[in-house]
Design an enzyme around this catalytic site. Structure first.
Site, PDB file in Angstrom:
ATOM      1  N   ASP A  59     -53.114  14.501 118.935  1.00 35.41           N
ATOM      2  CA  ASP A  59     -53.603  14.087 119.261  1.00 35.41           C
ATOM      3  C   ASP A  59     -55.209  13.932 120.116  1.00 35.41           C
ATOM      4  O   ASP A  59     -55.178  13.210 121.018  1.00 35.41           O
ATOM      5  CB  ASP A  59     -52.945  15.495 120.550  1.00 35.41           C
ATOM      6  CG  ASP A  59     -53.758  15.483 121.434  1.00 35.41           C
ATOM      7  OD1 ASP A  59     -52.919  14.935 123.238  1.00 35.41           O
ATOM      8  OD2 ASP A  59     -54.321  16.932 122.175  1.00 35.41           O
ATOM      9  N   GLU A 130     -47.105  11.548 117.561  1.00 33.06           N
ATOM     10  CA  GLU A 130     -49.032  12.161 117.518  1.00 33.06           C
ATOM     11  C   GLU A 130     -49.041  12.352 115.974  1.00 33.06           C
ATOM     12  O   GLU A 130     -50.453  11.990 114.652  1.00 33.06           O
ATOM     13  CB  GLU A 130     -49.369  13.546 118.637  1.00 33.06           C
ATOM     14  CG  GLU A 130     -49.119  12.718 119.924  1.00 33.06           C
ATOM     15  CD  GLU A 130     -49.666  14.093 120.649  1.00 33.06           C
ATOM     16  OE1 GLU A 130     -49.949  14.332 122.402  1.00 33.06           O
ATOM     17  OE2 GLU A 130     -49.226  15.244 120.656  1.00 33.06           O
TER      18      GLU A 130
END
Length: 253
Positions: A59, A130
């Site tokens: 992320d 992610e």
């Protein structure tokens, strides 16, 4: 998806990893990183063996790469413009959409409780995108991770900046509501303020019995779009981008 309770029903591990790498367009030197990135907490013996830590790292890498790209692509954009654009591009719904397009649901390592559902939750698809970014970063470095990110994110940046997706939250919410619940979203006017020539409107979106955080706008149309964006973010577990405090920022109030 791989059911950890039924290993014999799945293709050999090497075949699965080879197929996944072909979809990703990246060959891992360390296949254990790929395996970890694909392992949901439900399919791991311990949460530390799942992709949750990779998701955290991925992320941050995703946000940094996209921010750098936006900074160079749009030299005339102010900070607020760049922030709004980034919020759409790196949103969980965008990550989930890319995972779905890549067919990553076929490679996920899930526990029994997750494999009973015909559809992998969108939140899980967002997480694996992610975590795969982190795996590529750990395996091949930042340049490899950035190349993977931009391959998939640059079309999203361009379409969002041109208004093809970024301003169409009502359409996105309608598609979700009809697909998941078989209903059409409704919009309720909660409050209006200001003189007749420049009123502001507070509107909340609702799907079935679930009402989402309201948003202010200078017109009912703008308010509904903002309310729909709040709803989409709420569905994906993200903070609402528009709060009641925004009323003070609108002209004429």
């Amino acid at each position: 998806m791989v059911d950890t309770d039924k290993p014999d029903a799945e293709p050999p591990e090497d075949d699965r990893f080879a197929a996944c790498q072909a979809k990703l367009g990246y060959q891992f030197a360390d296949l254990s990183l790929l395996e970890a990135a694909l392992t949901h907490a439900s399919g791991a013996d311990h949460r530390l063996e799942s992709n949750e830590r990779m998701e955290f790292l991925g992320d941050a890498i995703l946000g940094g790469v996209v921010c750098e790209r936006l900074y160079h692509m749009f030299p005339d954009y102010l900070e607020g413009d760049l922030t709004r654009l980034k919020s759409v591009v790196v949103s969980r719904q965008t990550c989930a959409k890319i995972s779905k397009a890549l067919g990553l649901d076929a490679f996920l390592i899930l526990g029994k409780g997750m494999t009973t559902s015909p559809e992998v939750p969108m939140s899980v698809l967002a997480d694996v995108f992610e975590s795969l970014i982190a795996a590529i970063f750990l395996d091949g470095g930042r340049e490899a991770a950035a190349e993977f990110i931009l391959t998939h994110m640059e079309p999203e940046i361009e379409s969002t900046a041109s208004g093809e997706t970024g301003g169409n939250y009502k359409s996105q919410l309608q598609q979700f509501a009809q697909r998941e619940h078989g209903v059409t979203p409704t919009y309720s006017l909660i409050e209006e303020r200001g003189p007749d020539h420049c009123k502001c409107f507070k509107v909340a979106a609702q799907v079935g019995k679930r009402r989402f955080p309201p948003a202010w706008g200078r017109s009912k149309k703008e308010s509904e779009q903002r309310a729909a964006q709040n709803a989409i973010c709420d569905i994906y577990g993200e903070p609402a981008p528009h709060s009641p405090d925004e009323l003070a920022e609108l002209d004429g109030v």
